[in-house]
Write an enzyme that holds these catalytic residues in place. Sequence first.
Site, mmCIF file in Angstrom:
data_model
loop_
_atom_site.group_PDB
_atom_site.id
_atom_site.type_symbol
_atom_site.label_atom_id
_atom_site.label_comp_id
_atom_site.label_asym_id
_atom_site.label_seq_id
_atom_site.Cartn_x
_atom_site.Cartn_y
_atom_site.Cartn_z
ATOM 1 N N CYS A 1 8.294 64.019 23.151
ATOM 2 C CA CYS A 1 7.277 64.318 22.150
ATOM 3 C C CYS A 1 7.888 64.026 20.781
ATOM 4 O O CYS A 1 8.897 64.633 20.408
ATOM 5 C CB CYS A 1 6.899 65.787 22.269
ATOM 6 S SG CYS A 1 5.892 66.388 20.904
ATOM 7 N N ASP B 1 5.917 67.885 26.695
ATOM 8 C CA ASP B 1 5.049 67.305 25.672
ATOM 9 C C ASP B 1 3.822 68.226 25.580
ATOM 10 O O ASP B 1 3.686 69.170 26.353
ATOM 11 C CB ASP B 1 4.638 65.879 26.092
ATOM 12 C CG ASP B 1 3.763 65.210 25.035
ATOM 13 O OD1 ASP B 1 4.124 65.267 23.845
ATOM 14 O OD2 ASP B 1 2.702 64.664 25.381
ATOM 15 N N SER B 2 2.921 67.907 24.659
ATOM 16 C CA SER B 2 1.699 68.704 24.537
ATOM 17 C C SER B 2 0.700 68.393 25.645
ATOM 18 O O SER B 2 -0.297 69.091 25.786
ATOM 19 C CB SER B 2 1.042 68.410 23.192
ATOM 20 O OG SER B 2 0.625 67.064 23.170
ATOM 21 N N CYS C 1 4.126 58.163 18.998
ATOM 22 C CA CYS C 1 3.590 59.359 19.674
ATOM 23 C C CYS C 1 3.520 58.959 21.133
ATOM 24 O O CYS C 1 3.026 57.863 21.456
ATOM 25 C CB CYS C 1 2.202 59.701 19.145
ATOM 26 S SG CYS C 1 1.335 60.918 20.178
ATOM 27 N N THR C 2 4.032 59.813 22.017
ATOM 28 C CA THR C 2 4.151 59.398 23.420
ATOM 29 C C THR C 2 2.788 59.217 24.102
ATOM 30 O O THR C 2 2.708 58.627 25.179
ATOM 31 C CB THR C 2 5.009 60.405 24.212
ATOM 32 O OG1 THR C 2 4.492 61.724 23.986
ATOM 33 C CG2 THR C 2 6.454 60.339 23.771
ATOM 34 N N HIS C 3 1.726 59.727 23.483
ATOM 35 C CA HIS C 3 0.391 59.474 24.034
ATOM 36 C C HIS C 3 -0.066 58.021 23.809
ATOM 37 O O HIS C 3 -0.913 57.513 24.546
ATOM 38 C CB HIS C 3 -0.648 60.387 23.365
ATOM 39 C CG HIS C 3 -0.679 61.783 23.892
ATOM 40 N ND1 HIS C 3 0.264 62.722 23.541
ATOM 41 C CD2 HIS C 3 -1.547 62.409 24.732
ATOM 42 C CE1 HIS C 3 -0.028 63.871 24.151
ATOM 43 N NE2 HIS C 3 -1.121 63.703 24.869
HETATM 44 N N1 DGL Z 1 2.719 63.242 22.366
HETATM 45 C C1 DGL Z 1 3.239 64.034 21.310
HETATM 46 C C2 DGL Z 1 4.001 63.202 20.321
HETATM 47 O O1 DGL Z 1 4.684 62.295 20.726
HETATM 48 C C3 DGL Z 1 2.317 65.096 20.747
HETATM 49 C C4 DGL Z 1 0.936 64.672 20.372
HETATM 50 C C5 DGL Z 1 0.056 65.841 19.937
HETATM 51 O O2 DGL Z 1 -0.129 66.762 20.738
HETATM 52 O O3 DGL Z 1 -0.432 65.842 18.800
HETATM 53 O O4 DGL Z 1 3.996 63.444 19.136
#
Ligand code: DGL
Length: 269
Positions: free
Chosen positions: A81, A18-19, A191-193
């Site tokens: 991600c 992921d990022s 979004c996984t965040h």
């Molecule tokens: N967590 C990632 C996602 O699910 C990337 C979020 C990002 O870096 O913008 O999209």
Amino acid sequence: MTISKNDINKNSPIGLFDSGVGGLTVLNKLKKLLPNESYIYYGDTLHMPYGDKTKEQLLEYSDKIFKFFEQKKCKAVVMACNTTSSVVYETVKDKYDFKLFSIVHSVSEVLSKLQVKKLGIFATRATIMSGAYNEKIGQFNPNIKVYGQYCPNWVHIVEENSMNLPESVKIIKSDFDKMMQNKPDKIVLGCTHYPFLTDVLAKFGSKDLFIDPAEPFAKYIKEYLAKNSMLSDFKTGNDEFYVSSNPDNFKKSSVMFYKLEKNPELLVF
Ligand code: DGL
């Protein structure tokens, strides 16, 4: 699974990337279902946020990460991600030595079976602009109306671990209110965040309004590995963590979903 010319076998590790810390929400669910697997996690914090990047940039970053996972002889790689799943998965899915799992493609069928008329999706700009969730859910169930909304500041709030600051809560509430104008029956945290923000979101909407796709994603991966005789028969696994910048910050921000004993290793390609 049989041993291939590349020495990859069922006891080889599973790569996740992921990022930043977001993919830990997926790793957390995977470890509950498959505690004896070995995981290699790469957080591309140098290029975070992915949601503002072009397809070309995302292809470049993910290619380097995939080559690293090939060197590590991963049997499978999990795109933890939504952004890369939405934007680059279709282009790269058959290019590498491992089985590649995309969160968006793996959970859309489950989401399409929800008993809802209106489904909200909170995600990054790139995920929403790609239309991937609308398209995939629509293929299984054209009767669900999907409302995508991007939340430009949420990833930074999670990475900075600042979700409880009044200004962060205000931003989250404002995005939430915008989405609620569509009167969604459920909202996917696409979004996984975003599952890191569940407690803040629960101040404004009931907890069961939100769906974390990490859970059906982990189930999908387990079922696939079982069906294809790819489950490890080791008693315990071993986890490795790498980031492309700021290991200290990663360790601090990850605690809600993974308690790292030491800083992740710094690895820039
Ligand atoms: N967590 C990632 C996602 O699910 C990337 C979020 C990002 O870096 O913008 O999209």
